[in-house]
Design a protein around this motif. Structure first.
Motif, PDB file in Angstrom:
ATOM      1  N   PRO A  19       0.675  -1.186  -0.118  1.00  0.00           N
ATOM      2  CA  PRO A  19      -0.031   0.121   0.114  1.00  0.00           C
ATOM      3  C   PRO A  19       0.884   1.293  -0.030  1.00  0.00           C
ATOM      4  CG  PRO A  19      -0.965  -1.660   1.719  1.00  0.00           C
ATOM      5  CD  PRO A  19       0.430  -2.167   1.281  1.00  0.00           C
ATOM      6  N   GLY A  20       0.545   2.174  -0.835  1.00  0.00           N
ATOM      7  CA  GLY A  20       1.131   3.423  -0.876  1.00  0.00           C
ATOM      8  C   GLY A  20       2.554   3.456  -1.687  1.00  0.00           C
ATOM      9  N   LYS A  61      15.579 -12.554  -0.341  1.00  0.00           N
ATOM     10  CA  LYS A  61      16.126 -11.279  -0.398  1.00  0.00           C
ATOM     11  C   LYS A  61      15.480 -10.617  -1.545  1.00  0.00           C
ATOM     12  CE  LYS A  61      20.454 -12.784   1.640  1.00  0.00           C
ATOM     13  NZ  LYS A  61      20.374 -12.212   2.652  1.00  0.00           N
ATOM     14  N   PHE A  62      15.201  -9.257  -1.070  1.00  0.00           N
ATOM     15  CA  PHE A  62      14.719  -8.116  -2.009  1.00  0.00           C
ATOM     16  C   PHE A  62      15.839  -6.970  -2.154  1.00  0.00           C
ATOM     17  CE2 PHE A  62      10.635  -9.590  -0.162  1.00  0.00           C
ATOM     18  CZ  PHE A  62      10.132  -9.997  -1.310  1.00  0.00           C
ATOM     19  N   ASP A  63      15.832  -6.375  -3.539  1.00  0.00           N
ATOM     20  CA  ASP A  63      16.501  -5.333  -3.574  1.00  0.00           C
ATOM     21  C   ASP A  63      15.510  -4.236  -4.407  1.00  0.00           C
ATOM     22  OD1 ASP A  63      17.030  -5.109  -6.916  1.00  0.00           O
ATOM     23  OD2 ASP A  63      18.113  -6.728  -6.229  1.00  0.00           O
ATOM     24  N   MET A  64      15.280  -3.180  -3.813  1.00  0.00           N
ATOM     25  CA  MET A  64      13.946  -2.345  -4.336  1.00  0.00           C
ATOM     26  C   MET A  64      14.673  -1.098  -4.700  1.00  0.00           C
ATOM     27  SD  MET A  64      10.898  -2.465  -1.260  1.00  0.00           S
ATOM     28  CE  MET A  64      10.069  -4.114  -0.999  1.00  0.00           C
ATOM     29  N   ARG A  65      14.449  -0.785  -5.925  1.00  0.00           N
ATOM     30  CA  ARG A  65      14.968   0.395  -6.547  1.00  0.00           C
ATOM     31  C   ARG A  65      13.956   1.469  -6.370  1.00  0.00           C
ATOM     32  NH1 ARG A  65      20.537   0.044  -7.734  1.00  0.00           N
ATOM     33  NH2 ARG A  65      21.051  -2.186  -8.058  1.00  0.00           N
ATOM     34  N   LEU A  66      14.354   2.366  -5.883  1.00  0.00           N
ATOM     35  CA  LEU A  66      13.034   3.450  -5.500  1.00  0.00           C
ATOM     36  C   LEU A  66      13.522   4.744  -6.540  1.00  0.00           C
ATOM     37  CD1 LEU A  66      13.413   3.539  -1.597  1.00  0.00           C
ATOM     38  CD2 LEU A  66      12.022   1.981  -2.982  1.00  0.00           C
ATOM     39  N   ALA A  67      12.330   5.164  -6.939  1.00  0.00           N
ATOM     40  CA  ALA A  67      12.190   6.315  -7.708  1.00  0.00           C
ATOM     41  C   ALA A  67      12.176   7.383  -6.800  1.00  0.00           C
ATOM     42  CB  ALA A  67      10.580   6.431  -8.704  1.00  0.00           C
ATOM     43  N   ILE A 116       9.299   4.593   5.047  1.00  0.00           N
ATOM     44  CA  ILE A 116       7.794   4.598   4.915  1.00  0.00           C
ATOM     45  C   ILE A 116       7.470   3.402   4.128  1.00  0.00           C
ATOM     46  CG2 ILE A 116       5.910   5.392   3.719  1.00  0.00           C
ATOM     47  CD1 ILE A 116       6.903   8.293   4.046  1.00  0.00           C
ATOM     48  N   ILE A 117       8.140   2.927   3.032  1.00  0.00           N
ATOM     49  CA  ILE A 117       7.962   1.616   2.556  1.00  0.00           C
ATOM     50  C   ILE A 117       8.089   0.433   3.264  1.00  0.00           C
ATOM     51  CG2 ILE A 117       8.746   0.141   0.290  1.00  0.00           C
ATOM     52  CD1 ILE A 117       9.149   2.645  -1.043  1.00  0.00           C
ATOM     53  N   LEU A 118       8.986   0.576   4.024  1.00  0.00           N
ATOM     54  CA  LEU A 118       9.421  -0.617   5.015  1.00  0.00           C
ATOM     55  C   LEU A 118       8.485  -0.799   5.838  1.00  0.00           C
ATOM     56  CD1 LEU A 118      11.048  -2.901   5.972  1.00  0.00           C
ATOM     57  CD2 LEU A 118      12.629  -1.224   7.163  1.00  0.00           C
ATOM     58  N   ASN A 176       5.052   0.404   5.644  1.00  0.00           N
ATOM     59  CA  ASN A 176       3.864  -0.168   4.928  1.00  0.00           C
ATOM     60  C   ASN A 176       3.957  -1.758   4.726  1.00  0.00           C
ATOM     61  OD1 ASN A 176       2.683   2.230   5.022  1.00  0.00           O
ATOM     62  ND2 ASN A 176       3.391   2.850   2.985  1.00  0.00           N
ATOM     63  N   LEU A 177       5.212  -2.154   4.403  1.00  0.00           N
ATOM     64  CA  LEU A 177       5.137  -3.682   3.865  1.00  0.00           C
ATOM     65  C   LEU A 177       5.252  -4.309   5.235  1.00  0.00           C
ATOM     66  CD1 LEU A 177       6.096  -6.089   2.446  1.00  0.00           C
ATOM     67  CD2 LEU A 177       8.676  -5.548   3.002  1.00  0.00           C
ATOM     68  N   LYS A 178       5.611  -4.092   6.363  1.00  0.00           N
ATOM     69  CA  LYS A 178       5.529  -4.754   7.745  1.00  0.00           C
ATOM     70  C   LYS A 178       3.884  -4.877   7.918  1.00  0.00           C
ATOM     71  CE  LYS A 178       9.835  -3.631   9.920  1.00  0.00           C
ATOM     72  NZ  LYS A 178      10.573  -2.864  10.853  1.00  0.00           N
ATOM     73  N   LYS A 179       3.150  -3.619   7.944  1.00  0.00           N
ATOM     74  CA  LYS A 179       1.767  -3.524   8.112  1.00  0.00           C
ATOM     75  C   LYS A 179       0.794  -4.744   7.100  1.00  0.00           C
ATOM     76  CE  LYS A 179      -2.050  -0.584   8.773  1.00  0.00           C
ATOM     77  NZ  LYS A 179      -3.182  -1.255   8.016  1.00  0.00           N
ATOM     78  N   TRP A 180       1.251  -4.618   5.809  1.00  0.00           N
ATOM     79  CA  TRP A 180       0.808  -5.441   4.671  1.00  0.00           C
ATOM     80  C   TRP A 180       0.855  -6.746   5.372  1.00  0.00           C
ATOM     81  CZ3 TRP A 180       2.771  -9.188   1.814  1.00  0.00           C
ATOM     82  CH2 TRP A 180       1.855  -9.642   0.652  1.00  0.00           C
ATOM     83  N   LEU A 181       1.912  -7.400   5.656  1.00  0.00           N
ATOM     84  CA  LEU A 181       2.189  -8.795   5.983  1.00  0.00           C
ATOM     85  C   LEU A 181       1.483  -8.989   7.271  1.00  0.00           C
ATOM     86  CD1 LEU A 181       6.198  -8.720   5.929  1.00  0.00           C
ATOM     87  CD2 LEU A 181       4.619 -10.050   4.458  1.00  0.00           C
ATOM     88  N   LEU A 182       1.036  -8.283   8.167  1.00  0.00           N
ATOM     89  CA  LEU A 182       0.320  -8.433   9.173  1.00  0.00           C
ATOM     90  C   LEU A 182      -1.177  -8.571   8.884  1.00  0.00           C
ATOM     91  CD1 LEU A 182       1.830  -6.312  12.162  1.00  0.00           C
ATOM     92  CD2 LEU A 182       1.989  -8.821  11.748  1.00  0.00           C
ATOM     93  N   ASP A 183      -1.479  -7.475   7.988  1.00  0.00           N
ATOM     94  CA  ASP A 183      -2.927  -7.749   7.372  1.00  0.00           C
ATOM     95  C   ASP A 183      -3.295  -8.679   6.742  1.00  0.00           C
ATOM     96  OD1 ASP A 183      -3.271  -5.005   8.710  1.00  0.00           O
ATOM     97  OD2 ASP A 183      -3.087  -3.864   6.989  1.00  0.00           O
ATOM     98  N   ASN A 184      -2.268  -9.249   5.889  1.00  0.00           N
ATOM     99  CA  ASN A 184      -2.598 -10.553   5.483  1.00  0.00           C
ATOM    100  C   ASN A 184      -2.237 -11.744   5.776  1.00  0.00           C
ATOM    101  OD1 ASN A 184      -3.004  -9.894   2.082  1.00  0.00           O
ATOM    102  ND2 ASN A 184      -1.714  -8.192   2.938  1.00  0.00           N
ATOM    103  N   GLY A 185      -2.105 -11.843   7.244  1.00  0.00           N
ATOM    104  CA  GLY A 185      -1.882 -13.052   8.299  1.00  0.00           C
ATOM    105  C   GLY A 185      -0.486 -13.488   8.382  1.00  0.00           C
ATOM    106  N   TYR A 186       0.243 -12.624   7.647  1.00  0.00           N
ATOM    107  CA  TYR A 186       1.630 -13.170   7.984  1.00  0.00           C
ATOM    108  C   TYR A 186       2.510 -12.741   9.192  1.00  0.00           C
ATOM    109  CZ  TYR A 186       1.037 -14.795   3.236  1.00  0.00           C
ATOM    110  OH  TYR A 186       0.644 -15.181   1.968  1.00  0.00           O
ATOM    111  N   ASP A 187       2.073 -13.139  10.477  1.00  0.00           N
ATOM    112  CA  ASP A 187       2.477 -12.528  11.386  1.00  0.00           C
ATOM    113  C   ASP A 187       3.732 -13.722  11.955  1.00  0.00           C
ATOM    114  OD1 ASP A 187       1.147 -15.096  12.120  1.00  0.00           O
ATOM    115  OD2 ASP A 187       0.154 -14.167  13.741  1.00  0.00           O
TER     116      ASP A 187
END
Length: 276
Positions: A81-82, A161-167, A174-176, A178-189
């Motif tokens: 998200p975002g 392992k990810f490498d994220m290229r950021l524009a 902020i992206i990190l 949001n990723l942590k929140k996305w994991l929890l919201d999708n049941g990946y605790d």
């Protein structure tokens, strides 16, 4: 840098590193993508077990596959998200300069890498997509038994392992979150996230006086219109100038195409050194 900002003030800065464009022309980059390096570790049990238990016990490998399919689709769209909220728009001037100076490298990429397909973005040329689109690339993935032959194992842990290229304008912190929140919201605790590195993106406007100065110098010395990339697809610490010192920076490349950049026996011919 921050504590000596006044002493380091300047109209603009230059960074010189790397080979000319494959056309033989000198190359100017006015920005670069940022970088966010992460590792996700997913655990389903306290240890690997015999795969005869697969009907009743969860596989970390399959759970990771399902996670990744939700996170990024087959066209490379990132579903955090975002993620795209702050991505910079390509200005009309940037489109014009890129169209005038940068030949398409799509055919060369096909010839060099033989990809099964080229990823497209609506309304973007190959070069615009390459240089402006942020990514979430899997740079490594492993789980269970990966040696020779077979082993009947039901995996308890999977890693990616990810490498994220950021524009430009994207913020990795902020992206990190949001990723942590996305994991929890999708049941990946049961997933832990480890950050290895975060480099901010950078961008110098084409309107900066130094851009005109360097372009004209390239025309005079190399007798050629330089390639101008408003944003490069790689990452460099240019943000230390644009974001910390508030100084525009121009990344200039005019070495030999076979200069072995950042490798053993790196070189530059005397002619190009003197022209530079």
């Amino acid at each position: 840098f921050k504590s000596h900002k006044d002493l380091l003030s300047a109209e603009f800065a230059m960074m010189v590193d790397g080979p000319r464009h494959e056309t033989g022309k000198p190359w100017m980059s006015l920005g670069c993508k940022g970088l966010l390096n992460l590792q996700l570790t997913l655990r389903t049990m306290d240890r690997d077990v015999h795969s005869a238990n697969a009907p009743v016990l969860p596989s970390a490998a399959w759970d990771m596959v399902r996670l990744l399919n939700k996170l990024v689709d087959e066209d490379g769209h990132v579903n955090i998200p975002g993620f795209y909220d702050d991505v910079c728009e390509i200005t009309p001037l940037e489109r014009k300069v890129m169209a005038e100076t940068i030949p398409s490298t799509e055919a060369a990429s096909r010839a060099l890498y033989h990809p099964v397909r080229i990823l497209k973005r609506p309304g973007m040329t190959f070069e615009e997509n390459l240089n402006y689109t942020p990514t979430c690339n899997i740079s490594g993935i492993w789980s269970g038994y990966t040696g020779s032959g077979a082993k009947t194992v039901l995996t308890a842990e999977a890693n990616v392992k990810f490498d994220m290229r950021l524009a430009p304008n994207q913020n990795g912190d902020i992206i990190l979150e949001n990723l942590k929140k996305w994991l929890l919201d999708n049941g990946y605790d049961n997933v832990t996230v480890h950050k290895f590195a975060h480099v901010l993106p950078s961008k110098t406007p084409l309107e900066v006086r130094g851009v005109k100065i360097v372009r004209e110098a390239c025309r005079k010395v190399f007798d050629s219109e330089p390639i101008v990339t408003p944003v490069g697809c790689g990452t460099a610490p240019l943000y230390m100038f644009t974001d910390v010192l508030d100084i525009p920076i121009i990344f200039s490349r005019y070495s030999d195409l076979d200069c072995n950049n950042h490798s053993p026996n790196e070189k530059i011919t005397l002619d190009l050194l003197l022209k530079g």
